[in-house]
Design an enzyme around this catalytic site. Structure first.
Site, PDB file in Angstrom:
ATOM      1  N   ASN A   1      84.128  92.628  39.789  1.00  0.00           N
ATOM      2  CA  ASN A   1      84.933  93.631  39.079  1.00  0.00           C
ATOM      3  C   ASN A   1      86.251  93.984  39.764  1.00  0.00           C
ATOM      4  O   ASN A   1      87.160  94.483  39.113  1.00  0.00           O
ATOM      5  CB  ASN A   1      84.052  94.882  38.901  1.00  0.00           C
ATOM      6  CG  ASN A   1      84.830  96.101  38.515  1.00  0.00           C
ATOM      7  OD1 ASN A   1      85.170  96.266  37.343  1.00  0.00           O
ATOM      8  ND2 ASN A   1      85.145  96.966  39.476  1.00  0.00           N
TER       9      ASN A   1
ATOM     10  N   ASP B   1      84.229  96.224  48.762  1.00  0.00           N
ATOM     11  CA  ASP B   1      85.545  96.760  48.366  1.00  0.00           C
ATOM     12  C   ASP B   1      86.467  96.689  49.578  1.00  0.00           C
ATOM     13  O   ASP B   1      86.009  96.734  50.721  1.00  0.00           O
ATOM     14  CB  ASP B   1      85.403  98.218  47.886  1.00  0.00           C
ATOM     15  CG  ASP B   1      86.536  98.638  46.959  1.00  0.00           C
ATOM     16  OD1 ASP B   1      86.268  98.947  45.788  1.00  0.00           O
ATOM     17  OD2 ASP B   1      87.698  98.657  47.408  1.00  0.00           O
TER      18      ASP B   1
ATOM     19  N   TYR C   1      99.252  90.131  34.317  1.00  0.00           N
ATOM     20  CA  TYR C   1      97.885  90.685  34.271  1.00  0.00           C
ATOM     21  C   TYR C   1      97.076  90.001  33.170  1.00  0.00           C
ATOM     22  O   TYR C   1      95.919  89.605  33.379  1.00  0.00           O
ATOM     23  CB  TYR C   1      97.958  92.197  34.027  1.00  0.00           C
ATOM     24  CG  TYR C   1      96.617  92.867  33.924  1.00  0.00           C
ATOM     25  CD1 TYR C   1      95.803  92.992  35.044  1.00  0.00           C
ATOM     26  CD2 TYR C   1      96.155  93.373  32.705  1.00  0.00           C
ATOM     27  CE1 TYR C   1      94.556  93.601  34.949  1.00  0.00           C
ATOM     28  CE2 TYR C   1      94.925  93.990  32.606  1.00  0.00           C
ATOM     29  CZ  TYR C   1      94.127  94.102  33.734  1.00  0.00           C
ATOM     30  OH  TYR C   1      92.897  94.701  33.637  1.00  0.00           O
TER      31      TYR C   1
ATOM     32  N   LYS D   1      93.499  87.804  33.222  1.00  0.00           N
ATOM     33  CA  LYS D   1      92.269  88.203  32.533  1.00  0.00           C
ATOM     34  C   LYS D   1      91.837  87.167  31.496  1.00  0.00           C
ATOM     35  O   LYS D   1      90.641  86.997  31.232  1.00  0.00           O
ATOM     36  CB  LYS D   1      92.448  89.592  31.902  1.00  0.00           C
ATOM     37  CG  LYS D   1      92.559  90.700  32.953  1.00  0.00           C
ATOM     38  CD  LYS D   1      91.303  90.753  33.843  1.00  0.00           C
ATOM     39  CE  LYS D   1      91.366  91.847  34.883  1.00  0.00           C
ATOM     40  NZ  LYS D   1      90.151  91.927  35.723  1.00  0.00           N
TER      41      LYS D   1
HETATM   42  P1  NAD Z   1      90.358 101.027  40.171  1.00  0.00           P
HETATM   43  O1  NAD Z   1      91.703 100.814  40.776  1.00  0.00           O
HETATM   44  O2  NAD Z   1      89.882 102.414  39.907  1.00  0.00           O
HETATM   45  O3  NAD Z   1      89.245 100.241  41.020  1.00  0.00           O
HETATM   46  C1  NAD Z   1      89.465  98.951  41.507  1.00  0.00           C
HETATM   47  C2  NAD Z   1      88.710  98.753  42.808  1.00  0.00           C
HETATM   48  O4  NAD Z   1      88.942  97.402  43.257  1.00  0.00           O
HETATM   49  C3  NAD Z   1      89.200  99.693  43.917  1.00  0.00           C
HETATM   50  O5  NAD Z   1      88.087 100.313  44.556  1.00  0.00           O
HETATM   51  C4  NAD Z   1      89.948  98.769  44.865  1.00  0.00           C
HETATM   52  O6  NAD Z   1      89.898  99.174  46.232  1.00  0.00           O
HETATM   53  C5  NAD Z   1      89.220  97.435  44.639  1.00  0.00           C
HETATM   54  N1  NAD Z   1      90.054  96.303  45.029  1.00  0.00           N
HETATM   55  C6  NAD Z   1      91.343  96.071  44.648  1.00  0.00           C
HETATM   56  N2  NAD Z   1      91.809  94.974  45.264  1.00  0.00           N
HETATM   57  C7  NAD Z   1      90.794  94.484  46.014  1.00  0.00           C
HETATM   58  C8  NAD Z   1      90.672  93.372  46.895  1.00  0.00           C
HETATM   59  N3  NAD Z   1      91.710  92.539  47.131  1.00  0.00           N
HETATM   60  N4  NAD Z   1      89.478  93.151  47.494  1.00  0.00           N
HETATM   61  C9  NAD Z   1      88.437  94.007  47.293  1.00  0.00           C
HETATM   62  N5  NAD Z   1      88.504  95.082  46.506  1.00  0.00           N
HETATM   63  C10 NAD Z   1      89.677  95.329  45.872  1.00  0.00           C
HETATM   64  O7  NAD Z   1      90.414 100.182  38.813  1.00  0.00           O
HETATM   65  P2  NAD Z   1      89.445 100.105  37.529  1.00  0.00           P
HETATM   66  O8  NAD Z   1      90.218 100.661  36.382  1.00  0.00           O
HETATM   67  O9  NAD Z   1      88.078 100.627  37.835  1.00  0.00           O
HETATM   68  O10 NAD Z   1      89.408  98.503  37.327  1.00  0.00           O
HETATM   69  C11 NAD Z   1      88.272  97.728  37.656  1.00  0.00           C
HETATM   70  C12 NAD Z   1      88.368  96.422  36.899  1.00  0.00           C
HETATM   71  O11 NAD Z   1      88.445  96.707  35.495  1.00  0.00           O
HETATM   72  C13 NAD Z   1      89.584  95.568  37.225  1.00  0.00           C
HETATM   73  O12 NAD Z   1      89.219  94.194  37.283  1.00  0.00           O
HETATM   74  C14 NAD Z   1      90.517  95.806  36.050  1.00  0.00           C
HETATM   75  O13 NAD Z   1      91.377  94.708  35.817  1.00  0.00           O
HETATM   76  C15 NAD Z   1      89.512  95.980  34.933  1.00  0.00           C
HETATM   77  N6  NAD Z   1      90.014  96.691  33.752  1.00  0.00           N
HETATM   78  C16 NAD Z   1      90.471  97.971  33.857  1.00  0.00           C
HETATM   79  C17 NAD Z   1      90.931  98.606  32.715  1.00  0.00           C
HETATM   80  C18 NAD Z   1      91.456 100.020  32.767  1.00  0.00           C
HETATM   81  O14 NAD Z   1      92.102 100.418  31.793  1.00  0.00           O
HETATM   82  N7  NAD Z   1      91.174 100.804  33.804  1.00  0.00           N
HETATM   83  C19 NAD Z   1      90.925  97.952  31.485  1.00  0.00           C
HETATM   84  C20 NAD Z   1      90.459  96.633  31.413  1.00  0.00           C
HETATM   85  C21 NAD Z   1      89.997  96.012  32.564  1.00  0.00           C
END
Ligand code: NAD
Length: 254
Positions: free
Chosen positions: A83, A40, A148, A152
């Site tokens: 992720n 991360d 976005y 995806k």
């Molecule tokens: P979050 O923001 O809680 O966690 C994301 C993590 O990714 C964080 O710890 C952040 O530090 C890390 N990160 C971001 N940019 C980075 C980089 N350049 N290098 C390394 N690490 C990096 O978000 P989340 O909701 O847990 O999302 C996780 C995944 O799920 C993402 O790919 C997001 O697109 C996907 N997603 C989320 C949702 C939602 O509604 N939360 C829905 C569909 C898909």
């Protein structure tokens, strides 16, 4: 609650494991027996029992160093959960070229960089699996999410092509497509809304289940796809969206 140890003896790397879905996944894989490393950009929240490797997925050198260090510390790699990701809002008129390049760089090329670094290690595993985090935005047209969604959609197509490329090497590749999930990400989105309570209610109302998806529920789907018990499953996109993609409900009471 799972009562299983299907990941016993396996080694997993979870990107974006410092928060939200990634964190819930790291915790679940560990509970089911895996040794887990987190990659991360922010590892300040990552504690025992996880190994923490700081890397930005947009920086190839830092990704290679972190994956090498994680595989070295774990003694190999069996599971990669790709992720880490970021959001973007607006129509096609709202994001400039720099933002397009940056979000594509994190959400798509970032997964490519981590997979590229992990593949030599995965090839040595008897139970190799990659799970990418895509989104409902890949398969449903959502307003104000054009950039976005494009990233995806690319993740879902990337997943299928990678599954084809690596199936004969014994490496399975699948993705999860979460609906709106209750993570710090959505918390930040709600904080920026003019009326956070109304915005949350609108997001919940969009879900046939009437509630947001839990990060632990997405983690459960990722673990299902990554598990050696799912050895015949590759090239699939598993929706974890409270029915949002597939169901068409009549208004409540109608
Ligand atoms: P979050 O923001 O809680 O966690 C994301 C993590 O990714 C964080 O710890 C952040 O530090 C890390 N990160 C971001 N940019 C980075 C980089 N350049 N290098 C390394 N690490 C990096 O978000 P989340 O909701 O847990 O999302 C996780 C995944 O799920 C993402 O790919 C997001 O697109 C996907 N997603 C989320 C949702 C939602 O509604 N939360 C829905 C569909 C898909």
């Amino acid at each position: 609650m799972t009562g299983t140890d299907d990941f016993a003896g396996l080694r997993a790397l979870v990107t974006g494991g410092g928060s939200g879905i990634g964190r819930a996944t790291a915790e679940l894989l560990a509970r089911r027996g895996a040794a887990v490393a987190v990659l991360d950009v922010d590892i300040s929240t990552v504690g025992e029992p996880f190994l923490a490797h700081r890397a930005d997925v947009t920086d190839d050198a830092s990704v290679r160093a972190a994956v090498t260090a994680a595989a070295g510390a774990l003694g190999g790699l069996d599971v990669l959960v790709n992720n880490a990701g970021i959001g973007a809002q607006g129509t096609v008129e709202d994001n400039d070229d720099a933002e397009w390049h940056h979000v594509l760089d994190v959400n798509v090329v970032g997964m490519v960089r981590v997979a590229r670094a992990a593949l030599p290690h995965l090839r040595r595993s008897a139970h190799a699996a990659i799970v990418n985090t895509s989104s409902i935005a890949a398969t449903a047209g959502l307003p104000q999410r054009v950039l976005y969604s494009a990233t995806k959609g690319a993740v879902q197509s990337l997943t299928l092509a990678m599954a084809a490329d690596h199936v004969r090497e014994g490496i399975r590749v699948n993705c999860v497509n979460p609906g709106t999930a209750d993570t710090p990400w959505i918390g930040r989105l709600l904080e920026r809304a003019p009326d956070p309570a109304a915005e949350r209610a609108a997001l919940e109302a969009r879900q046939p289940t009437g509630r947001l998806v839990g990060a632990d529920e997405v983690a459960g789907a990722i673990a299902y796809l990554a598990s050696p018990l799912s050895g015949a499953t590759t090239g699939t996109a598993l929706a974890v969206d409270g029915g949002m993609q597939g169901l068409r409900l009549r208004p409540a009471g109608a």
